[in-house]
Structure formats: C-alpha cells, structure tokens
Design a protein around this motif. Structure first.
Motif, PDB file in Angstrom:
ATOM      1  N   LEU A 328      43.841  38.933  43.104  1.00 54.37           N
ATOM      2  CA  LEU A 328      43.153  37.727  42.646  1.00 54.37           C
ATOM      3  C   LEU A 328      41.925  38.041  41.797  1.00 54.37           C
ATOM      4  CD1 LEU A 328      43.285  35.474  45.856  1.00 54.37           C
ATOM      5  CD2 LEU A 328      44.881  35.558  43.933  1.00 54.37           C
ATOM      6  N   THR A 329      41.400  39.242  41.925  1.00 51.97           N
ATOM      7  CA  THR A 329      40.189  39.601  41.187  1.00 51.97           C
ATOM      8  C   THR A 329      40.485  40.410  39.934  1.00 51.97           C
ATOM      9  OG1 THR A 329      39.913  41.607  42.542  1.00 51.97           O
ATOM     10  CG2 THR A 329      38.838  39.593  43.312  1.00 51.97           C
ATOM     11  N   TRP A 330      41.748  40.651  39.626  1.00 48.88           N
ATOM     12  CA  TRP A 330      42.086  41.445  38.444  1.00 48.88           C
ATOM     13  C   TRP A 330      41.833  40.608  37.201  1.00 48.88           C
ATOM     14  CZ3 TRP A 330      47.304  44.295  39.882  1.00 48.88           C
ATOM     15  CH2 TRP A 330      47.045  45.155  40.948  1.00 48.88           C
ATOM     16  N   LYS A 331      41.012  41.127  36.310  1.00 53.53           N
ATOM     17  CA  LYS A 331      40.546  40.351  35.160  1.00 53.53           C
ATOM     18  C   LYS A 331      40.959  40.934  33.815  1.00 53.53           C
ATOM     19  CE  LYS A 331      38.286  37.410  37.716  1.00 53.53           C
ATOM     20  NZ  LYS A 331      38.754  36.016  37.848  1.00 53.53           N
ATOM     21  N   GLU A 332      41.605  42.112  33.814  1.00 56.57           N
ATOM     22  CA  GLU A 332      41.980  42.697  32.538  1.00 56.57           C
ATOM     23  C   GLU A 332      43.067  41.851  31.856  1.00 56.57           C
ATOM     24  OE1 GLU A 332      40.153  44.910  31.497  1.00 56.57           O
ATOM     25  OE2 GLU A 332      39.176  45.557  33.347  1.00 56.57           O
ATOM     26  N   LYS A 333      43.168  42.009  30.544  1.00 58.62           N
ATOM     27  CA  LYS A 333      44.088  41.166  29.783  1.00 58.62           C
ATOM     28  C   LYS A 333      45.534  41.388  30.208  1.00 58.62           C
ATOM     29  CE  LYS A 333      42.936  40.364  25.691  1.00 58.62           C
ATOM     30  NZ  LYS A 333      42.577  40.480  24.260  1.00 58.62           N
ATOM     31  N   TYR A 334      45.906  42.641  30.441  1.00 56.15           N
ATOM     32  CA  TYR A 334      47.282  42.930  30.818  1.00 56.15           C
ATOM     33  C   TYR A 334      47.568  42.557  32.265  1.00 56.15           C
ATOM     34  CZ  TYR A 334      45.131  47.061  32.911  1.00 56.15           C
ATOM     35  OH  TYR A 334      44.343  47.894  33.643  1.00 56.15           O
ATOM     36  N   GLU A 335      46.542  42.146  33.007  1.00 51.99           N
ATOM     37  CA  GLU A 335      46.711  41.784  34.414  1.00 51.99           C
ATOM     38  C   GLU A 335      46.621  40.276  34.643  1.00 51.99           C
ATOM     39  OE1 GLU A 335      44.781  45.809  36.446  1.00 51.99           O
ATOM     40  OE2 GLU A 335      43.508  44.083  36.002  1.00 51.99           O
ATOM     41  N   GLU A 336      46.477  39.497  33.597  1.00 49.25           N
ATOM     42  CA  GLU A 336      46.310  38.054  33.757  1.00 49.25           C
ATOM     43  C   GLU A 336      47.528  37.415  34.402  1.00 49.25           C
ATOM     44  OE1 GLU A 336      45.439  36.685  29.850  1.00 49.25           O
ATOM     45  OE2 GLU A 336      43.285  37.052  30.021  1.00 49.25           O
ATOM     46  N   ASP A 337      48.728  37.808  33.937  1.00 47.65           N
ATOM     47  CA  ASP A 337      49.941  37.240  34.521  1.00 47.65           C
ATOM     48  C   ASP A 337      50.085  37.635  35.984  1.00 47.65           C
ATOM     49  OD1 ASP A 337      50.473  36.074  32.145  1.00 47.65           O
ATOM     50  OD2 ASP A 337      52.025  37.498  31.515  1.00 47.65           O
ATOM     51  N   ILE A 338      49.729  38.868  36.302  1.00 46.39           N
ATOM     52  CA  ILE A 338      49.789  39.313  37.703  1.00 46.39           C
ATOM     53  C   ILE A 338      48.847  38.481  38.553  1.00 46.39           C
ATOM     54  CG2 ILE A 338      49.449  41.269  39.253  1.00 46.39           C
ATOM     55  CD1 ILE A 338      50.046  43.117  36.928  1.00 46.39           C
ATOM     56  N   GLN A 339      47.631  38.251  38.069  1.00 47.49           N
ATOM     57  CA  GLN A 339      46.659  37.454  38.806  1.00 47.49           C
ATOM     58  C   GLN A 339      47.163  36.026  39.022  1.00 47.49           C
ATOM     59  OE1 GLN A 339      43.187  36.280  36.661  1.00 47.49           O
ATOM     60  NE2 GLN A 339      41.845  36.340  38.446  1.00 47.49           N
ATOM     61  N   ARG A 340      47.763  35.456  37.979  1.00 42.77           N
ATOM     62  CA  ARG A 340      48.264  34.080  38.093  1.00 42.77           C
ATOM     63  C   ARG A 340      49.377  33.980  39.136  1.00 42.77           C
ATOM     64  NH1 ARG A 340      52.777  31.976  36.100  1.00 42.77           N
ATOM     65  NH2 ARG A 340      53.127  33.824  34.809  1.00 42.77           N
ATOM     66  N   VAL A 341      50.363  34.896  39.062  1.00 45.90           N
ATOM     67  CA  VAL A 341      51.490  34.837  39.994  1.00 45.90           C
ATOM     68  C   VAL A 341      51.019  35.139  41.415  1.00 45.90           C
ATOM     69  CG1 VAL A 341      53.755  35.789  40.543  1.00 45.90           C
ATOM     70  CG2 VAL A 341      53.094  35.467  38.163  1.00 45.90           C
ATOM     71  N   ALA A 342      50.103  36.101  41.565  1.00 43.58           N
ATOM     72  CA  ALA A 342      49.576  36.414  42.900  1.00 43.58           C
ATOM     73  C   ALA A 342      48.852  35.212  43.498  1.00 43.58           C
ATOM     74  CB  ALA A 342      48.640  37.619  42.825  1.00 43.58           C
TER      75      ALA A 342
END
Length: 737
Positions: A328-342
């Motif tokens: 939930l705290t991942w803020k990098e550009k390539y991690e945005e989709d991961i953060q959203r799905v998580a």
C-alpha cells in the motif's frame, strides 16, 4: 445505530453465530481443467520416457551387447541413428520445458523493464516522480547490456522453445519412419533363417521405438488440440476474469503444474491452484510477477462463488496480509498498478472480521492505509478499507489513535458552499459519504474509550464547522445530512462538546430548520427519518444546557410555537418534540413556560390511550408542564380517576426494559406534581393504592434508571434526582394534608 438514550442490548445467541460460521462447499476452480490436461500430458510423457528407457537398455544390452558382431551394417547404423535421435529428443524435451517456464517470466520481466525505463499512461495519470529502479533489481554494466541487447534481438525464450519443439517433432518422425521401414522388411517378419533371436530382438527394439514416438506424437497432438484449437489457456484466463495481459501468468502456472507432475508423482499437480500460485507470486522480487499474483487474487475475490474461500486462504496464510499492507505504500511509477490492486484486495478481505483483526495487529498497517487517503485515485478504496475495519469498536479506537487519521477524515468532509457540492463528481460524493460513515462509527464507540475518542473528534477545530456546512448546503443529499446529524448527536453526549456545538454559529438554526420542515406531503421515508434524527440531535443539545436552550428560542419567537405544534404531527416526530420541550422547560421564562403548558390538557388526555415510547414522552413533558398550568383548568379538563388508575398501572409494572427506561420515573414525577396541584387527583390516586406501589418500587429500582444518556452499557448523563429521592418526594406529597 444504538440509541444514546438507552443502554446496549444483549449479544446475539451462540446458535446464530454457529449458523453463520458454516461454509458452503466451493465449486471447482476455473483452472481445474488446465490441471487435468497437465496431468494427462504428464502421464503420456512418462509413458513415452519409460518406453524410451526400455528401448535404450534393450539396444545397448541385447543388441549391441549380444549381437554386435552379427548385426548387419544397415541395422547397426539405424540403431545408432535411432539412439542419437532419441537422445536428441530427450535433451530437447527437458530443455524445452525449462524455456517454456522461463518464457512467460522473461516476457514479464521485459515488460517490467519497459515500465521502469519509459513513462507510460496508467489509470492514475502521469506522475511527477522520477523513474527509479527497484532496490531488488541488479545493476547491469554498460558492456554487458550492449552485448545482451544484440543477442536478445533473435535468441528469445519463445524462439528457443520453438526450435527445441521442432527438434522433438523431427526426432519423433525420424523414429517412426525408420522403425516402420525396418518392421516392414521380410527379414523381421520371421522369414529369415540366419538368426531368429536376432530378428526377434530387432523387432522388439523397433516396436519399442515406434511405440515411444507414437505416444509422444499423441501427447503433442492432444496439447495442440487443447491449446491451439480449443484455446484452453485463453478460456481459463477469461473464466478467471483476468485480462489478456495475464495470459502469460496462466501459462506459467500450467508449466509449473506440468513440471511438478513430471518431477514427482503425476498426482502432485492436483494439489496446486491459482490462488496459492498468486500468493506465492506476491513474495517474488519482480514487479510484474507481483502484479500478476495480485491480479489473480483480486479476480478470484470478485467472483461470488470463490470469494469466501479465497478470503479464508489469504487471511490464514502467513505473510500474505503483511505483504499486501506493505504494498500500500509503494509509490514508484512502475508500482502504481501493484499498489492499486493490493489496495482492492485488502478492501475485499477486510470485510471478514478475523482478517480485519489481523490487519489491525500488523505494526504500521493503519498508517499505510492512511497513506492511501492522500492519493486522489486511491482515496475511496482507502476509506472503504477503514469503514470495513471500523465495524469493531476496538478497531475504531485504534483508528482514532492513529496519528493524523482524524484530521484527514475531517478534511475530507469539507464543503464550502452548495455550488461546490454540486460540482463534486460521483466518486467525490462517495468519498464524502464514506468519511462521514467512518466518523459516525467512531463517534458511536461505547465505554470510556469511546468518550475519549469523541473528545478527540470534537477537538479537531474544523469538525463542527464542516458538519454545519453539510447541514446547510446538502439539502439534495439527505443521507449526508443524516450522517452529520448522527455524528453531532453522539458528540453532544459529552457536556463540553455539547456547549461547543451549540456555540458554533448557525448549527442549531440549521437543525431546527430540518426538524420543523413540513412532512405532511413527504412521499419518501428519508425526509421523515431526517426529521427524526434532527429531533434526536436537538434533544441532546438541549439536555441540561441553558445556553443551547436560549439559542433555540432566541432566533425566532415562532420557533417555540412550531415545536409545540409538532406535538400534533407524526407520532415519531411528536415524541421527539415532547422530549425537546421537556428539556427546554427547565430554562424557559415564565411566559414561555406557560405557552408550553397550554398543551398540558391534551397531553393528559393522550396519556390515557398512549403506550410505549409515546406514553413515556408524554409523561415526561406533562411532568414538566403541570407546574406551569392553571390548576382550575386541570381539574376541569382531566379525568382524574382514569388518570390515577393509568399511573397506578404503570407503577405496578415490573422494572422497565431498555427501550422504556424512564417510564416509571416520569410516572412518579407526574404523580408528584399532580398531587400538589389537584386535590381531586390526590384523593383518586390514594384510593388506587399508589402508596403501596411506591413502597414496592423501592425494592426494584436500579442505578440504570438514574441515567439519561448512555454509551453502550456505560451511563453518561445522570438525572438531577435519583429514583429513590423521587419516590420519597412522591410519598411525602401523598401524605401531606
């Protein structure tokens, strides 16, 4: 919502809890057919490999060992070619499986690399943060990168896998051709008289090679039929409700199952499924694999028939919830989709109470969830997570104690004017609604911790102002006004907050406007319910608060008359108007009190036929207005005998329920003031044997009857006089000449 004017009720029975805990058997997962195909193919592959081993041993031990000197040159070279061809096929098959497993993974990593190195649009929009390489990604030297890029243009995993696949087919076809050719000759048909044993040995060898090659070709044909013709992988991907970009993950899952079936027992793959595979992918260090695993879990959670079992497995497997909270705290550009799905996965699983407790127990979990509230795209998901976690009161306390959480929630309910509210989109209105619902649940927390939590909410200086603006500008959104009134009602249970709310300019005026609006033409229950909640808020604000009582009456002289007129309105609104007027009577001027007292005769007549909450409210207001009424008018308009028997019947009742906690108290108060005001009523009440009932009540009173407001099972605001004191005053009034 539990009423603040009665203590909390009993807990649900254990039987109902057991019924809810029974889980229905879940249907077979959508990947079940894919697993069965892998099992069938592994059986064929093991059969072919077994025949190949037998053929190799037969050739080396029997033919080349026993008949090497008598073999014809043609058979010797054919056997050698078959052995080399079979070796090539076995080598190609083993390495093809490795490359097949690696192909989706390599393509995944290639996509992740493109996400890192190039800016691409996402559902979150463009980001101002620079592209950063993840910490787990190894650094690559420039020379290595140049050389690898040159080779990667041709030697890709898919091409290498295809090359090995063609080599296997070619080897199998060569084996079939040579074996059929030699088996069809006359020498191997039993006609040759040179060496019958040699002929039989050659026949067995060529038969084994032919059978092995045919089984392998059957295996390949079955695979092409299932995947190429029937589109098995694509169909499973659609049934799992995954996007087309997740086909590589489903393929990789198939190859994992197939590899396990080949390495161990053919039944090892039956114990695998996509949920476990997705949870394992969450622990990987590759961003694309993490996204693939998260997408798989989210897809299963969104299917009604598989959601419950998936939630249970996610909640019980160690490390999965912790990993999702970390994402939930991942803020990098390539991690945005991961953060959203998580975030969506956490939102789905948080509806289970056991999982919500696990989330709360993780150190820093609430801070990670709070970080979502700062992101416009994830704000609504973060609020949904908090709302589902806040179903338990202990969780509400922990949410309130999280640093910075209350100010964020209060900020999210801000509206400056009606025009700004009209401009809000659908999602923005949902954010406003969810924020109010969370604050409401926190404000309704019971016990001492709930009292402290309400104080913390009220200490946020913008809380009351934002709630006032909602009452003033959200006329077209009655649900938002209801939530704001519920929060104000619960905050007003504390004395300091009650005065603070009343002193906020315009808030009492707005609540009065809602309560006094005409409901005669209301076609929807929402309007009537809103008026009821406004009445509850005014009742609490007027409770033992002279300042708020003056504010209710000073704005307009007609306000008091309008509240009195509500006594003839809808029974539910009349009950609340009676409670408000009772609290107002303690601080009204003599003239205002006499205006309220004009309703006393009708109240006393209503008491004779009323029951339940209406009776309780009428008794309470009558006890407050009788001292300000004309005594001669009372004797003229009331039926003393019927009223005396009604009150005596109330006093004979057992201790009151939680819903009618003040019924006996108000009956005793009314008896006392009527005995002092009307001699005729005094005689009637004495003849009804009320003195004995008063003495019996001394044995049944309890401390719960001495409180006016409650927070769960804890009493908050005490009545000025205890029940014991009221009974003593009533007995004295009856005994006085």
């Amino acid at each position: 919502m539990e009423s603040p004017f009665s203590p909390a009720g009993a807990a649900p029975s254990s039987g109902s809890l057991r019924e809810k805990s029974v889980r229905k058997p879940s249907p077979p997962p959508p990947e079940h057919e894919l697993i069965l195909v892998a099992l069938r193919l592994s059986v064929l592959e093991k059969a072919a490999s077994g025949l190949g081993v037998v053929a190799f041993v037969w050739a080396t031990v029997v033919l080349l060992g026993g008949f090497v000197t008598s073999l014809e040159a043609r058979d010797f070279w054919i056997i050698s070619v078959l052995l080399l061809t079979e070796g090539t096929r076995v080598f190609s098959r083993s390495h093809e499986l490795e490359w097949q497993q690696a192909a989706p993974r390599i393509s995944i990593r290639t996509r992740a690399k493109s996400i890192i190195n190039h800016t691409r649009p996402t559902i979150f929009g463009s980001s101002s943060q620079p592209d950063l390489v993840p910490a787990h990604k190894p650094e690559t030297k420039l020379s290595d990168k140049n050389s690898s890029d040159q080779g990667a243009s041709f030697f890709t995993a898919n091409r290498i896998s295809a090359l090995l696949y063609v080599m296997q087919l070619a080897s199998a076809l060569v084996c079939v051709g040579l074996s059929v050719t030699r088996l069809s000759t006359a020498e191997l048909s039993g006609i040759s008289t040179k060496n019958k044993n040699q002929d039989y040995a050659l026949g067995i060898f060529y038969s084994l090679v032919l059978a092995e090659a045919l089984i392998f070709l059957a295996e390949r044909a079955y695979w092409e039929f299932q995947v190429g013709y029937k589109g098995l992988v694509s169909r499973v991907t659609r049934e799992c409700r995954l996007g087309t970009d997740q086909i590589d993950n489903v393929k990789r899952f198939y190859y994992e199952v197939y590899s396990d079936c080949l390495k161990g027992s053919v039944f090892d793959g039956l114990g695998m499924d996509l949920v476990a595979y997705g949870m394992d992918d969450l622990q990987e260090n590759n961003a694309r694999e993490q996204l693939g695993g998260a997408c798989i879990l989210l897809a299963f959670l969104e299917r009604e028939d598989l959601a419950e079992e998936t939630m249970r497995r996610i909640g019980t497997k160690p490390g999965v919830i912790e990993r999702l909270i970390e994402m939930l705290t991942w803020k990098e550009k390539y991690e945005e989709d991961i953060q959203r799905v998580a975030a969506q996965i956490v939102c789905q699983v948080a509806c289970q109470k056991s999982v919500s407790f696990r989330i709360i127990a993780i150190a820093g979990a609430l801070e990670n969830i709070a970080s979502l509230l700062h992101d416009r795209q994830l704000r609504l998901v973060g609020l949904r997570i908090l709302k589902r976690i806040a179903t338990d009161q202990q969780n509400c306390v922990k949410i309130g104690n999280t640093g910075g959480m209350l100010p964020i929630l209060v900020t999210l309910i801000e509206i400056k004017d009606g025009f700004e509210l009209k401009k809000k989109g659908r999602d923005e209105l949902k954010v406003l609604k969810k924020s109010l619902q969370i604050l409401k649940r926190m404000a309704t927390t019971t016990g001492y911790q709930g009292k402290l939590l309400r104080e913390d909410i009220a200490k946020v200086v913008f809380t009351i102002r934002h709630l006032r603006n909602i009452l003033e500008h959200a006329q077209n959104h009655p649900l938002l006004q209801e939530l704001a009134l519920d929060i104000l009602t619960n905050l007003a249970l504390d004395d300091c907050a009650r005065e603070n709310i009343g002193s906020t300019g315009g808030i009492i005026r707005n609540i009065l406007q809602i309560f006094l609006q005409d409901t005669a033409q209301a076609t929807a229950n929402s309007k009537l319910r809103l008026c009821q909640k406004a009445g509850e808020a005014l009742n609490v604000l007027a409770l033992r608060s002279p300042g708020n009582c003056r504010r209710m009456c000073r704005g307009d002289e007609k306000t008091l008359d309008q509240i009195i007129a509500k006594l003839a309105d809808n029974p539910k609104l009349a009950t609340r108007a009676a409670k408000i007027l009772r609290n107002l009577c303690a601080f009204l001027s003599q003239e205002e009190a006499r205006r309220v007292a004009t309703s006393t005769p009708k109240l006393l007549e209503f008491i004779l036929v009323a029951e339940g909450k209406e009776l309780e409210a009428a008794l309470g207001l009558a006890a407050a207005t009788v001292p300000h009424s004309n005594k001669s008018s009372l004797d003229k308009h009331i039926d003393s005998r019927a009223l005396a028997h009604k009150i005596a019947g109330i006093l004979r009742r057992p201790p009151p329920s939680h819903k009618l906690l003040r019924l006996r108290r108000y009956a005793v108060e009314l008896l006392t003031v009527l005995a002092k005001s009307s001699e005729r009523f005094k005689r009637e009440i004495q003849e009804a044997g009320t003195a004995m009932h008063l003495r019996q009540m001394l044995d049944t009173i309890s401390d719960v009857e001495n409180f006016y407001t409650f927070s769960g099972e804890f009493g908050l605001t005490r009545h000025v006089k205890t029940m014991e004191c009221l009974l003593a005053l009533a007995q004295r009034a009856l005994e006085e000449p």
